[in-house]
Design an enzyme around this catalytic site. Structure first.
Site, PDB file in Angstrom:
ATOM      1  N   THR A  46       0.911  -1.181  -0.118  1.00 27.57           N
ATOM      2  CA  THR A  46       0.166   0.006   0.213  1.00 27.57           C
ATOM      3  C   THR A  46       0.837   1.396  -0.004  1.00 27.57           C
ATOM      4  OG1 THR A  46      -1.944  -1.003   1.123  1.00 27.57           O
ATOM      5  CG2 THR A  46      -1.706   1.192   1.300  1.00 27.57           C
ATOM      6  N   PHE A  68       1.233   5.078   0.730  1.00 31.82           N
ATOM      7  CA  PHE A  68       0.767   6.050   1.671  1.00 31.82           C
ATOM      8  C   PHE A  68       1.106   7.503   1.352  1.00 31.82           C
ATOM      9  CE2 PHE A  68       0.232   2.371   4.182  1.00 31.82           C
ATOM     10  CZ  PHE A  68      -0.981   2.484   5.058  1.00 31.82           C
TER      11      PHE A  68
END
Length: 290
Positions: free
Chosen positions: A195, A197
Site C-alpha cells: 500500500t 501512503f
C-alpha cells in the site's frame, strides 16, 4: 478546464539548531494500524525528533486534520497493489487545499487475529480494503462467517478482543497491541501486497522545523538528480466535455518528454454523467514548464 497541482517532490530543509515544538502526525486508525506503521517509517527515514502520532477514526478525519490544525502532517493510504486506488483519498485531494510532501510504500501482511480458535469464528472484521484483499481466503475458509467493515484494521483488532467468536484481519503489530492470537499469518490473496501512503500538510504551510527529505538524498546529489527524482500529482477537471480534450492535455506531457506513471479517473459527482475528474501522476524535475 481547471488544473490543480499537488506537489510530492522531495523537499530539502536544513535542520535547525533551535529547540522545536512537537510535531503531530495524524494517521488512520488506532494503535497498530498500517497508517501508523507508515508514519513510523516516515519518522525514522527523516530522523524526526519530538513526534506525536495522533489517531483518527477514518481516512476523512485523518485527512482533514491538517486543514483543521489538529496535525502538522497526516498519513493516509492512496493506492494498494491488489485493490487499486483508494477512492475516498482521491476525492478528498480534489475537494481540499492540501499539499503532498512525500510518500511511503508499506508491505501489507494481513493476519487472522482472535482471542479464540478458528473453529469458534462467526464474525470477521476489518477495514473494507482488508476484507477485499482477503476475499478469496475468506470465501474458501470462512464461507459462513459474517463480514463486518470497520474504520480501520486496528479498530477491527480491538473489537475482536471482546468476543472469541470474532476475528479481525489486521497486522501482526495489532495482535501485540490488543493481546490477540495470530491464528493464520499472511492471508492476503496475493503475497506481494503493498500500500502506498501519502504524507499531507495544509496548503501553503511551511514545516520548516524539521527535515523533509529522504536521508539518501543529499543536497549535492539533488542538484544533479535525474528527472525521476521528483513526483507530481495533477488534478484536472473538464468543465465541458468535447472531443480531444483529454488528448490535448496528455499531448503536452508527451511533447515535453514527461513520463506519466499513472492516470486515474473519478466521477465528478455532478448531475451530468460522464464528466470526470482526471488525476495524473508524473515524474519530472523540480521545475517543469508545459
Amino acid at each position: 478546464m481547471r488544473i490543480r497541482w499537488r506537489d510530492s517532490g522531495k523537499k530539502i530543509l536544513l535542520p535547525s539548531t533551535q529547540l522545536t515544538p512537537q510535531m503531530i502526525i495524524g494517521v488512520l486508525g488506532l494503535e497498530g494500524s498500517y497508517s501508523e506503521k507508515a508514519a513510523q517509517i516516515w519518522t525514522l527515514r527523516h530522523r524526526l525528533d519530538s513526534v506525536e502520532i495522533q489517531h483518527f477514526a477514518d481516512i476523512e478525519d485523518a485527512f482533514l486534520a491538517v486543514e483543521q490544525g489538529k496535525s502538522d502532517l497526516s498519513v493516509v493510504p492512496i493506492e494498494n497493489s491488489i485493490e487499486g486506488s483508494v477512492g475516498v483519498t482521491l476525492d478528498l485531494l480534489y475537494e481540499n487545499e492540501v499539499e503532498i510532501v512525500g510518500e511511503i510504500v508499506v508491505k501489507i501482511e494481513h493476519c487472522l487475529l482472535s482471542k479464540g480458535g478458528t473453529e469458534k469464528i462467526k464474525v470477521v472484521l476489518s477495514h473494507p480494503q482488508g476484507l477485499a484483499q482477503c476475499r478469496h481466503f475468506l470465501k474458501k475458509y470462512f464461507p459462513e462467517a459474517e463480514l463486518r467493515s470497520t474504520g480501520s484494521t486496528s479498530h477491527a483488532a480491538r473489537l475482536a478482543g471482546e468476543f472469541e467468536e470474532m476475528a479481525a484481519i489486521a497486522s501482526p503489530e495489532a495482535a501485540e497491541c490488543y493481546r490477540l492470537k495470530i491464528l493464520l499469518p499472511n492471508i492476503q490473496d496475493r503475497k506481494e501486497n503493498y500500500t502506498r501512503f501519502i504524507v499531507l500538510r495544509a496548503a501553503g504551510k511551511s514545516t520548516d522545523e524539521q527535515v523533509l527529505c529522504d536521508t539518501e538524498d543529499k543536497p549535492d546529489k539533488l542538484e544533479n538528480s535525474s528527472r525521476s527524482a521528483f513526483k507530481t500529482s495533477i488534478i484536472v477537471y473538464l468543465e465541458k466535455d468535447r472531443p480531444g480534450a483529454l488528448y490535448e492535455i496528455l499531448g503536452a506531457f508527451a511533447k515535453n518528454n514527461i513520463n506519466l506513471t499513472r492516470i486515474e479517473s473519478r466521477p465528478s459527482k455532478k448531475k451530468n454523467l460522464g464528466i470526470i475528474t482526471s488525476i495524473l501522476i508524473l515524474k519530472g524535475t523540480q521545475v517543469m514548464y508545459l
